[in-house]
Design an enzyme around this catalytic site. Sequence first.
Site, PDB file in Angstrom:
ATOM      1  CD  GLU A  22      -3.573  -6.424   3.081  1.00 21.43           C
ATOM      2  OE1 GLU A  22      -2.949  -5.360   3.219  1.00 21.43           O
ATOM      3  OE2 GLU A  22      -3.603  -7.074   1.996  1.00 21.43           O
ATOM      4  CD  GLU A  45      -2.979  -1.113   2.237  1.00 20.66           C
ATOM      5  OE1 GLU A  45      -4.148  -0.759   2.036  1.00 20.66           O
ATOM      6  OE2 GLU A  45      -2.548  -1.490   3.344  1.00 20.66           O
TER       7      GLU A  45
END
Length: 733
Positions: A145, A123
């Site tokens: 995730e 990210e």
Amino acid sequence: MDTTARPATIRWEESDDHVVTLVLDDPGQSVNTMNAAFIDSLDAVAARLAQRRDTVRGVVVTSAKKSFFAGGDLRDLIAVTPGTAGASFEAGMRVKRALRVLETLGRPVVAAINGAALGGGYEIALACHHRVVLDSPAVRVGSPEVTLGLLPGGGGVTRTVRMFGVAQALRKVLLEGRQYGPARALEAGLVDEIAADPDELLARARAFVDAHPHSAQPWDAPGYRIPGGTPADPELAAQLPAFTALLKKRTGGAPYPAPRNILAAAVESSQVDVDTAFLVEARYLTELVTGQITKNMIQAYFFDLQAVDSGAGRPRGVEPREATRVAVLGAGMMGAGIAHSCAKAGIDVVLKDVTAQAAARGRAHSEKLCDKAVARGDATRAEADALLTRITATADVGDLAGCDVVIEAVFEDPGVKHQVFQELQEVVAPDALLCSNTSTLPITALAEGVRRPQDFIGLHFFSPVDRMPLVEIVKGGKTGEEALARAFDLVRRLGKTPIVVNDSRGFFTSRVIGRFIDEGVAMVGEGVEPASVEQAAAQAGYPAKVLGLMDELTLTLPRRIREENRRAAEAAGRDWQPHPADAVVDRMIDEFGRTGRSAGAGFYDYVDGRRAGLWPGLREHFTDPAQRPADLTELMERMLFVEALDSVRCLEEGVLVSVADANVGSLLGIGFPPWTGGVLQYINGYEGGAGGGSGLPGFVARARELAARHGERFAPPELLLRKAERGETFTDS
């Protein structure tokens, strides 16, 4: 509010020509994580860059650690409660706001990815205008995730949707949790360049800064359209039901909120501006981190798995000793798979069977696996050929000379196993580690067939060996600490996860999965509609439906194990209690001649070896049409509870020696549903269901209800009762 100054985790290094290198380097950890100190540092750096916007020429983001950035601090995430949800939400928004400053700086920002950039690490890279990755086997890029019950909450959903489009972001990055190596990351568009070494990595990053003095994200350009459009576009709208159907197919109806939240966040965030999209993403993440399922998955797939892989079960003080030449006895599917795993790890292997032809067939299994790896691009032809040269197929026991490890994978018969060890123990190295791949036979009894029982140990691999990540290491009554350490190190070298258990009939995994199978078969005997039994297993999250799994094992195997257990119990002077499933299995074999898939007829019918639906005779001979429709919740809980309860008994009896081994072993070895976090974490996180109450007290109350209705196998063990009364949970800490 905590006002304690936190250590800086980002170093600001500025060159004479005003290119700033932000070096991610948490002084308190071996890896960089998105903890409170990092968030403070990121805020400070973003503010400084905003002030220096007119004088800074560009920014390079890299890391001083072996990895680039490890992602969110899971210790913080697992601790979030509804009461602290607001603070967790705001921490995530702070990260997004700071990263937004970087990408809207008006100056080029480049990620120089020198190690793994997973989750929050990727990210950070996504918030940069350009991504250069080091060409190293240790480098992995992506957003895994979902495998922890989470979603990318640092802007990952928002940015990948704008970068790839909703459909491609879901496929490539978000729903699979796929981790990409450098070449595949470049091919998939997750990164922009590959560098051969660390110097070239920084040079390429600087080159981008020099060539692009004014940079912005594509989605910040006027008129930018998300690739593939938004749900308002008919083409994308037509694809969304397929994603919903895909989620249902993958989960079987089991309670996995993360994929659902990811899909919702991706769709909704595509219809609003970036800053609003960040809010959408944050709200869906907050819902996950306050839920029990995410806590279960983080506990199991991070903390418990880390404890197991880091060597919690390995004896301390025993020096490592690397295997150099492994003898694998028996070239069937299991032995051939073990031989392939050893050769893949760089170990020379002698694969022996009773005939040269049988041994050659075992080696041919590796040839097929190698050909597939080359076709997929996972190995070069040269690497595949080198692997195959490490496997020697033979029928001559003399070829085992000098082997320092023996792994026996012959027929599950104590006499046969004793015989093969007697044949080879004078041929192999005098201190060779002696391992049996038995799945149920007690190791202590098998060790009676060798002269060095202290070097004898169980290594229970799972089929198919090349895909199953677990090995159950079984200590016999006389197994020495050095043998256990050597076995542990060998399993880790094979790239597999080792759990350590003490000797017992069925050990842990075979014993507990047997409870699951028996319960499903018993339901059929009670007159429950067989399709409901299979549906309950699917909705509970089991990867294999229970009756189908019984067919794969063959019905004769559980009956043989049952008879061995009965004889052992009677010989020890214990009462033998038949299980309600026994009568069903006996009728299926003796009355109907149906023994499983290998015979073409079991609980299912088969056509050309393919499953062709449940056998209609099940309804005719077992189903009670007068019964009310089954309560699927109760059927699911019976399956989950019967395995969890017997796992507590394994811990109580000393078969299991750690909670982490129980949870990891159940998830990686026998298919206990991942959303539970494993057999003992399921008890810790029990949320009430039909029984009301939560945690251990709620689980005990529900177990007693099931025991009153279905028998003593659901009675809570003393260990469970004590922990519930004391307000404890199952933990190794």
